[in-house]
Motif scaffolding. Structure first.
Motif, PDB file in Angstrom:
ATOM      1  N   LYS A 153     -57.842 -49.082 -36.062  1.00  0.00           N
ATOM      2  CA  LYS A 153     -56.859 -50.126 -35.753  1.00  0.00           C
ATOM      3  C   LYS A 153     -56.888 -51.268 -36.787  1.00  0.00           C
ATOM      4  O   LYS A 153     -55.886 -51.947 -36.990  1.00  0.00           O
ATOM      5  CB  LYS A 153     -57.106 -50.679 -34.347  1.00  0.00           C
TER       6      LYS A 153
ATOM      7  N   GLU B  41     -55.820 -35.979 -22.316  1.00  0.00           N
ATOM      8  CA  GLU B  41     -54.524 -36.591 -22.615  1.00  0.00           C
ATOM      9  C   GLU B  41     -54.250 -36.339 -24.095  1.00  0.00           C
ATOM     10  O   GLU B  41     -55.072 -36.703 -24.953  1.00  0.00           O
ATOM     11  CB  GLU B  41     -54.575 -38.103 -22.313  1.00  0.00           C
TER      12      GLU B  41
ATOM     13  N   LYS C  78     -62.903 -47.097 -22.474  1.00  0.00           N
ATOM     14  CA  LYS C  78     -63.235 -47.330 -21.072  1.00  0.00           C
ATOM     15  C   LYS C  78     -63.131 -46.030 -20.283  1.00  0.00           C
ATOM     16  O   LYS C  78     -62.031 -45.570 -19.977  1.00  0.00           O
ATOM     17  CB  LYS C  78     -62.281 -48.379 -20.484  1.00  0.00           C
TER      18      LYS C  78
ATOM     19  N   VAL D 116     -55.932 -48.590 -14.706  1.00  0.00           N
ATOM     20  CA  VAL D 116     -55.733 -47.908 -13.421  1.00  0.00           C
ATOM     21  C   VAL D 116     -56.367 -46.514 -13.489  1.00  0.00           C
ATOM     22  O   VAL D 116     -56.665 -46.023 -14.568  1.00  0.00           O
ATOM     23  CB  VAL D 116     -54.219 -47.790 -13.061  1.00  0.00           C
TER      24      VAL D 116
ATOM     25  N   ARG E 155     -62.850 -41.054 -15.704  1.00  0.00           N
ATOM     26  CA  ARG E 155     -62.788 -42.073 -14.637  1.00  0.00           C
ATOM     27  C   ARG E 155     -62.827 -41.428 -13.247  1.00  0.00           C
ATOM     28  O   ARG E 155     -63.324 -41.993 -12.299  1.00  0.00           O
ATOM     29  CB  ARG E 155     -61.509 -42.907 -14.812  1.00  0.00           C
TER      30      ARG E 155
HETATM   31  O1  LIG Z   1     -55.825 -48.527 -27.393  1.00  0.00           O
HETATM   32  P1  LIG Z   1     -55.387 -48.519 -25.975  1.00  0.00           P
HETATM   33  O2  LIG Z   1     -53.921 -48.710 -25.807  1.00  0.00           O
HETATM   34  O3  LIG Z   1     -56.176 -49.460 -25.114  1.00  0.00           O
HETATM   35  O4  LIG Z   1     -55.727 -47.025 -25.481  1.00  0.00           O
HETATM   36  C1  LIG Z   1     -57.056 -46.624 -25.178  1.00  0.00           C
HETATM   37  C2  LIG Z   1     -57.014 -45.561 -24.095  1.00  0.00           C
HETATM   38  O5  LIG Z   1     -56.200 -46.136 -23.067  1.00  0.00           O
HETATM   39  C3  LIG Z   1     -55.862 -45.310 -21.958  1.00  0.00           C
HETATM   40  O6  LIG Z   1     -57.022 -45.102 -21.162  1.00  0.00           O
HETATM   41  C4  LIG Z   1     -57.483 -46.278 -20.515  1.00  0.00           C
HETATM   42  O7  LIG Z   1     -56.493 -46.741 -19.575  1.00  0.00           O
HETATM   43  C5  LIG Z   1     -56.208 -45.804 -18.492  1.00  0.00           C
HETATM   44  C6  LIG Z   1     -55.078 -46.402 -17.658  1.00  0.00           C
HETATM   45  O8  LIG Z   1     -55.383 -47.667 -17.198  1.00  0.00           O
HETATM   46  C7  LIG Z   1     -57.485 -45.573 -17.676  1.00  0.00           C
HETATM   47  O9  LIG Z   1     -57.240 -44.664 -16.616  1.00  0.00           O
HETATM   48  C8  LIG Z   1     -58.575 -45.035 -18.617  1.00  0.00           C
HETATM   49  O10 LIG Z   1     -59.795 -44.893 -17.906  1.00  0.00           O
HETATM   50  C9  LIG Z   1     -58.792 -45.981 -19.797  1.00  0.00           C
HETATM   51  O11 LIG Z   1     -59.707 -45.451 -20.742  1.00  0.00           O
HETATM   52  C10 LIG Z   1     -55.266 -44.015 -22.425  1.00  0.00           C
HETATM   53  O12 LIG Z   1     -54.997 -43.211 -21.307  1.00  0.00           O
HETATM   54  C11 LIG Z   1     -56.164 -43.318 -23.437  1.00  0.00           C
HETATM   55  O13 LIG Z   1     -55.547 -42.152 -23.900  1.00  0.00           O
HETATM   56  C12 LIG Z   1     -56.392 -44.269 -24.600  1.00  0.00           C
HETATM   57  O14 LIG Z   1     -57.264 -43.644 -25.522  1.00  0.00           O
END
Ligand SMILES: O=P(O)(O)OC[C@H]1O[C@H](O[C@H]2O[C@H](CO)[C@@H](O)[C@H](O)[C@H]2O)[C@H](O)[C@@H](O)[C@@H]1O
Length: 340
Positions: free
Chosen positions: A254, A200, A241, A96, A211
């Motif tokens: 990981k 974050e 992403k 999202v 994003r």
């Molecule tokens: O290893 P994960 O649990 O997949 O974490 C990787 C990153 O995930 C989050 O960001 C991603 O999801 C967000 C919410 O859907 C989206 O807005 C963002 O664009 C994505 O990259 C999280 O916020 C990151 O801190 C993590 O690194």
């Protein structure tokens, strides 16, 4: 591996896979004309899912759907100990715009809870451990935050307890904490002039989200962050992403986290252990690599488009992850009740 995957598709579709066939090294290929796969043995298989995205159907040949091949997965898992690992964003929750709103559905929570009743289950996320736990809200799973740099290991591991028997998290980059706080301040300064960019704090990693940054500003932002990290030898950069992840420059990912958890759960030396890992992003490839190196287990990528991956199986999106987890728990439940 092509042959291994093709065998799985055939198995799932009720084809007999003979031993001699298994040993033949024949690369399958996709025939766009008739939507079928030809493996050099003159067996033509219709594709399991319709190719709605260009190239997806042919990609599925080498990364078959874990739902379509479910029976072959459970056949392989019979009598073995499956250990489950799950990524969070994009796997258990949909991607999202606002990272703070990446909530997990109640159905997904119930499915993970069910799976964790039957299989040791860990969630390994790029988020801080506290944050991912807050989203997941389950007490029967283990949590690895900051891409595995912060793991609350199972009580079995003696090294997870301090002298007063309190649980202590495994944090291999603990000494970096002051430097992480410093670089977070510098990053805050760096991104200030790029509208939409946000940080974050994931405790042992800092995510720089773009994003919500205008496309024409994204490269500028990335360049700024890259330059800062290049000039900070204590850190390295990975990409997810629409996110840049600034992490301590230690060799821990990981994949290491998966091995660490297998170890502390007491599974790493056992021959009958099959790790199952579901994830959607580049950092999950490190875990897939560990499973691929064991030559056994179930590395599953979540993707609705063809992408470079070393995962052997795929699921399209979190809704397919949900269906798969429910089926997995149901299968194990029925298997267990047979032996009662
Ligand atoms: O290893 P994960 O649990 O997949 O974490 C990787 C990153 O995930 C989050 O960001 C991603 O999801 C967000 C919410 O859907 C989206 O807005 C963002 O664009 C994505 O990259 C999280 O916020 C990151 O801190 C993590 O690194």
């Amino acid at each position: 591996m092509f042959q291994r995957n093709l065998s799985k598709i055939k198995h799932a579709m009720g084809f007999q896979v003979s031993q001699s066939n298994k040993q033949k090294k024949v690369k399958p290929f996709y025939c766009p004309d008739n939507d079928s796969v030809v493996d050099g043995t003159n067996v033509s298989l219709p594709l399991v899912n319709s190719p709605d995205v260009p190239g997806y159907a042919s990609w599925l040949v080498n990364h078959p759907s874990a739902l379509d091949t479910f029976d072959s997965i459970t056949n392989e898992a019979k009598g073995k100990r499956v250990v489950v690992f799950l990524d969070y964003d994009g796997t258990l929750s949909p991607i999202v715009e606002d990272p703070d709103k990446a909530f997990m559905s109640a159905e997904m929570r119930m499915a993970v809870r069910e799976v964790a009743k039957y299989f040791p289950t860990s969630i390994i996320s790029g988020r801080s451990r506290e944050k991912v736990k807050e989203f997941v809200q389950l007490s029967n799973v283990y949590y690895g935050g900051s891409h595995g740099l912060d793991i609350l290991a199972p009580p079995r591991a003696v090294k997870s307890f301090d002298k007063k028997e309190n649980e202590v998290a495994f944090q291999p980059a603990k000494s970096f904490l002051p430097a992480i706080q410093e670089i977070a301040i510098e990053l805050e300064d760096t991104i200030r002039e790029v509208p939409g960019a946000r940080l974050e704090d994931n405790k042992f990693c800092i995510s720089v989200h773009y994003r919500q940054v205008l496309p024409e500003d994204q490269e500028i932002l990335k360049e700024k962050v890259r330059t800062l990290v290049e000039n900070s030898p204590e850190f390295r950069l990975t990409e997810g992403k629409m996110v840049l992840e600034v992490r301590p420059s230690i060799s821990w990912n990981k994949g290491n986290a998966l091995n660490y958890l297998l170890d502390t759960l007491g599974f790493n030396d056992a021959e009958d252990v099959l790790p199952l890992y579901i994830g959607d992003d580049r950092t999950d490839e490190d875990a897939f690599k560990v499973i691929a190196g064991r030559r056994e287990g179930f590395p599953i990528i979540v993707s609705s488009i063809p992408k470079d991956t070393i995962a052997w199986y795929s699921l399209r999106d979190p809704s397919e992850v949900l269906a798969f987890l429910l089926r997995l728990a149901k299968w194990k439940k029925s298997e267990t009740s047979i032996f009662k």
